[in-house]
Scaffold this active site. Structure first.
Site, PDB file in Angstrom:
ATOM      1  N   TYR A 128       0.925  26.284   4.687  1.00  0.00           N
ATOM      2  CA  TYR A 128       1.421  25.322   3.686  1.00  0.00           C
ATOM      3  C   TYR A 128       1.442  25.980   2.320  1.00  0.00           C
ATOM      4  CZ  TYR A 128       2.740  20.636   4.948  1.00  0.00           C
ATOM      5  OH  TYR A 128       3.466  19.559   5.361  1.00  0.00           O
ATOM      6  N   LYS A 180      25.643  31.178   6.068  1.00  0.00           N
ATOM      7  CA  LYS A 180      27.076  31.226   6.397  1.00  0.00           C
ATOM      8  C   LYS A 180      27.578  32.641   6.082  1.00  0.00           C
ATOM      9  CE  LYS A 180      27.449  26.412   4.857  1.00  0.00           C
ATOM     10  NZ  LYS A 180      27.333  25.396   5.859  1.00  0.00           N
ATOM     11  N   THR A 188      23.974  27.828   0.768  1.00  0.00           N
ATOM     12  CA  THR A 188      23.226  28.052   1.996  1.00  0.00           C
ATOM     13  C   THR A 188      23.042  29.566   2.103  1.00  0.00           C
ATOM     14  OG1 THR A 188      25.297  28.203   3.220  1.00  0.00           O
ATOM     15  CG2 THR A 188      24.179  26.081   3.259  1.00  0.00           C
ATOM     16  N   ARG A 235      18.923  30.329   8.435  1.00  0.00           N
ATOM     17  CA  ARG A 235      19.349  28.986   8.015  1.00  0.00           C
ATOM     18  C   ARG A 235      18.499  28.579   6.814  1.00  0.00           C
ATOM     19  NH1 ARG A 235      22.598  27.472  11.547  1.00  0.00           N
ATOM     20  NH2 ARG A 235      23.087  25.637  10.343  1.00  0.00           N
ATOM     21  N   ASP A 277      28.661  24.540  -5.742  1.00  0.00           N
ATOM     22  CA  ASP A 277      28.084  24.682  -4.404  1.00  0.00           C
ATOM     23  C   ASP A 277      28.863  25.795  -3.708  1.00  0.00           C
ATOM     24  OD1 ASP A 277      27.374  24.522  -1.768  1.00  0.00           O
ATOM     25  OD2 ASP A 277      27.619  22.349  -1.595  1.00  0.00           O
ATOM     26  N   GLU A 298       2.990  24.286  -0.848  1.00  0.00           N
ATOM     27  CA  GLU A 298       3.663  23.474  -1.878  1.00  0.00           C
ATOM     28  C   GLU A 298       3.376  24.044  -3.255  1.00  0.00           C
ATOM     29  OE1 GLU A 298       2.662  19.344  -1.717  1.00  0.00           O
ATOM     30  OE2 GLU A 298       3.495  19.132   0.295  1.00  0.00           O
TER      31      GLU A 298
HETATM   32  N1  PLP Z   1      27.443  22.522   1.015  1.00  0.00           N
HETATM   33  C1  PLP Z   1      28.569  22.935   1.600  1.00  0.00           C
HETATM   34  C2  PLP Z   1      29.749  23.280   0.748  1.00  0.00           C
HETATM   35  C3  PLP Z   1      28.644  23.035   2.990  1.00  0.00           C
HETATM   36  O1  PLP Z   1      29.786  23.416   3.578  1.00  0.00           O
HETATM   37  C4  PLP Z   1      27.502  22.702   3.755  1.00  0.00           C
HETATM   38  C5  PLP Z   1      27.492  22.797   5.222  1.00  0.00           C
HETATM   39  O2  PLP Z   1      28.316  22.592   5.963  1.00  0.00           O
HETATM   40  C6  PLP Z   1      26.361  22.277   3.087  1.00  0.00           C
HETATM   41  C7  PLP Z   1      26.359  22.195   1.726  1.00  0.00           C
HETATM   42  C8  PLP Z   1      25.163  21.836   3.856  1.00  0.00           C
HETATM   43  O3  PLP Z   1      24.431  22.884   4.374  1.00  0.00           O
HETATM   44  P1  PLP Z   1      23.259  22.605   5.410  1.00  0.00           P
HETATM   45  O4  PLP Z   1      23.890  22.262   6.701  1.00  0.00           O
HETATM   46  O5  PLP Z   1      22.493  23.889   5.438  1.00  0.00           O
HETATM   47  O6  PLP Z   1      22.425  21.494   4.851  1.00  0.00           O
END
Ligand code: PLP
Length: 487
Positions: free
Chosen positions: A75, A284, A281, A290, A252, A77
């Site tokens: 843990y 990808k 993320t 992940r 994002d 945090e």
């Molecule tokens: N943001 C975007 C642009 C995504 O395409 C995705 C996933 O498909 C996410 C966030 C979410 O990612 P996660 O599945 O790791 O929560």
């Protein structure tokens, strides 16, 4: 082309990884052999399918092995050097490494490596933006120094007082993500949301329309980034729009972080110098474990740092360790070769579709993904996805702008090049993939269900699925996944 495989580090590396996996599976077998069996089968299945899901990839054995350790038992945090738990010195080491690699790789002032996924990273970012922006005058009047000091009644007052908890993001059907203000998502509930789309004629983002909408709506947060938009975004323009209306720009980059890391997206196309907060993320196009990351300017860093435990559960230390390994890989020169190949291969795939008269949203691509409009084959996305799967081609159905078939059946198929590029596929192989996809779809017919026309049922002409699967297997065998890795 030369292989840019995740395990392309030579025979010795593959032999060592084989030993590690063989030993691990023998240990697992002593407790639950069915899990060991499913693990072996998953590798066999992944090896034998054309993985074209734009959000997937193959992480290296080094990244994968890092996740299977006792860091999972800890843990932690809090933040590096400031934990709510004792004995976190080694977690501090790996979290600090992950953050350092992320800062260096992306040229960001601050990086937070704890988010468990992309959605979690976005929640942390939203929290941080709200917390930072409302620390302005007003809190003091309520006798509070920080947003965390507010009572529930204060929150009520604050929402009324702020009068701006508004978010402008890209709509789901034009390529945005659920967390960009889609009404049923928490982001569409915690914020008053408005969505921008794309130009109905070209399919491209119309920055003048985004600016006009921002002027009218005056959002607190402007969100840029996408899951299914096959084009690059000009983040300098997005920042101009945000600045004009006093909004925070959040990008994002979950899908295209690998192209940013690999310096395919630079200048106006690199979100990091332009955005206040960037989320991503790590699994990808970035090809890590992940997980998620948040990058931020100094202004937002203190609030982002409070992600856990304000928004997130305890950090996954084993995954943060794997993020450090993956980000170290992404800092190697080979990763730039990989990222450029991802973009070139998506282009080859798009060209392959265009020359075979298949309709593409925006007419092509300049990132890592291609969105095929399958209405040109008289099919729904659901029918096309299933027919391709029957033929050994793994994709996912996806809405297209103003989709006549809605978000479930859809009218599109999204393709991505990151995974097969990791296996070493080049432009010729991607052209062949386009040929195989077109062969399947042009030999697939919608079929009627018990109550008439169906959006899910279909038939494929005899022999086509087997023939395409065999051709796909040939391509896959020539470009093996984890070459030299034996179980
Ligand atoms: N943001 C975007 C642009 C995504 O395409 C995705 C996933 O498909 C996410 C966030 C979410 O990612 P996660 O599945 O790791 O929560």
């Amino acid at each position: 082309m030369t292989s840019v495989s995740a395990s392309g580090q030579g025979a010795e590396y593959a032999a060592t990884a084989s030993e590690a996996y063989q030993a691990a599976l023998r240990v697992i077998e002593t407790v639950e052999p069915r899990v060991a069996e499913a693990t072996r089968k998953e590798l066999a299945d992944q090896r034998d399918s054309l993985k074209l899901i734009a959000s997937e990839n193959y992480a290296s054995p080094a990244v994968l092995l890092t996740m299977g350790t006792w860091f999972s038992d800890k843990y932690a945090e809090g933040t590096v050097g400031h934990r709510f738990y004792a004995a976190c010195q080694n977690v501090d080491t790996v979290e600090a490494l992950a953050a350092e690699h992320a800062r260096e790789l992306f040229g960001a002032p601050y990086a937070y490596a704890q988010p468990h996924s992309g959605i979690d990273a976005n929640l942390v970012a939203y929290w941080a933006i709200l917390a930072t922006m409302v620390e302005a005058p007003g809190l003091a009047e309520m006798g509070a120094k920080h947003i965390n000091d507010l009572s529930e009644a204060d929150w009520e007052k604050l929402r009324a007082k702020l009068g701006n908890q508004r978010l402008l993001g890209m709509s789901l059907d034009t390529g945005g993500h659920l967390t960009h203000g889609f009404r049923p998502n928490i982001s569409g509930k915690m914020f008053h949301q408005r969505q921008y789309g794309t130009d109905p004629t070209t399919g491209f983002i119309d920055y003048d329309a985004v600016a006009a909408s921002a002027r009218e709506f005056k959002p607190l947060v402007l969100v840029a980034g996408y899951s299914a938009y096959p084009r690059r975004v000009n983040f300098a323009k997005m920042r101009e729009i945000a600045d004009e209306v006093g909004a925070t720009l959040m990008v994002d980059m979950a899908h295209f972080a690998g192209l940013v890391a690999g310096k395919v997206f630079t200048g106006d196309e690199d979100p990091v110098p332009h955005a206040h907060v960037v989320t991503t993320t790590t699994h990808k196009s970035l090809r890590g474990p992940r997980g998620g990351l948040v990058l931020a300017t100094e202004e937002f860093a203190p609030a982002v740092d409070k992600g856990c435990p304000m928004v997130l559960g305890g950090p996954l230390s084993h995954v943060m360790a794997a993020k450090a390994v993956a980000l170290a890989e992404a800092r190697q020169p080979e990763f730039r070769t990989y990222a450029q190949a991802v973009a070139d291969n998506a282009q080859a795939l798009a060209d392959g579709f265009v020359k075979r008269d298949a309709g593409l949203v925006t007419g092509g691509t300049d990132n890592h993904l291609v969105l095929l409009d399958v209405t040109s084959f008289g099919l729904t996305g659901r029918q096309a996805e299933s027919a391709l799967l029957d033929s050994g081609i793994v994709t996912n159905r996806n809405a297209i702008p103003a989709d006549p078939n809605g978000a479930w059946y859809t009218s599109g198929i999204r393709f991505g090049s990151p995974a097969l590029t990791t296996r070493g596929f080049g432009a010729d192989e991607f052209d062949r993939v386009a040929e195989l996809v077109v062969e399947v779809l042009s030999n697939t017919q919608p079929a009627a269900g018990p109550n008439g026309p169906s959006k899910a049922k279909y038939t494929i002409a005899d022999g086509v699925a087997d023939r395409v699967h065999a051709a796909a297997s040939e391509l896959l065998e020539a470009n093996p996944l984890y070459p030299g890795l034996t179980l």
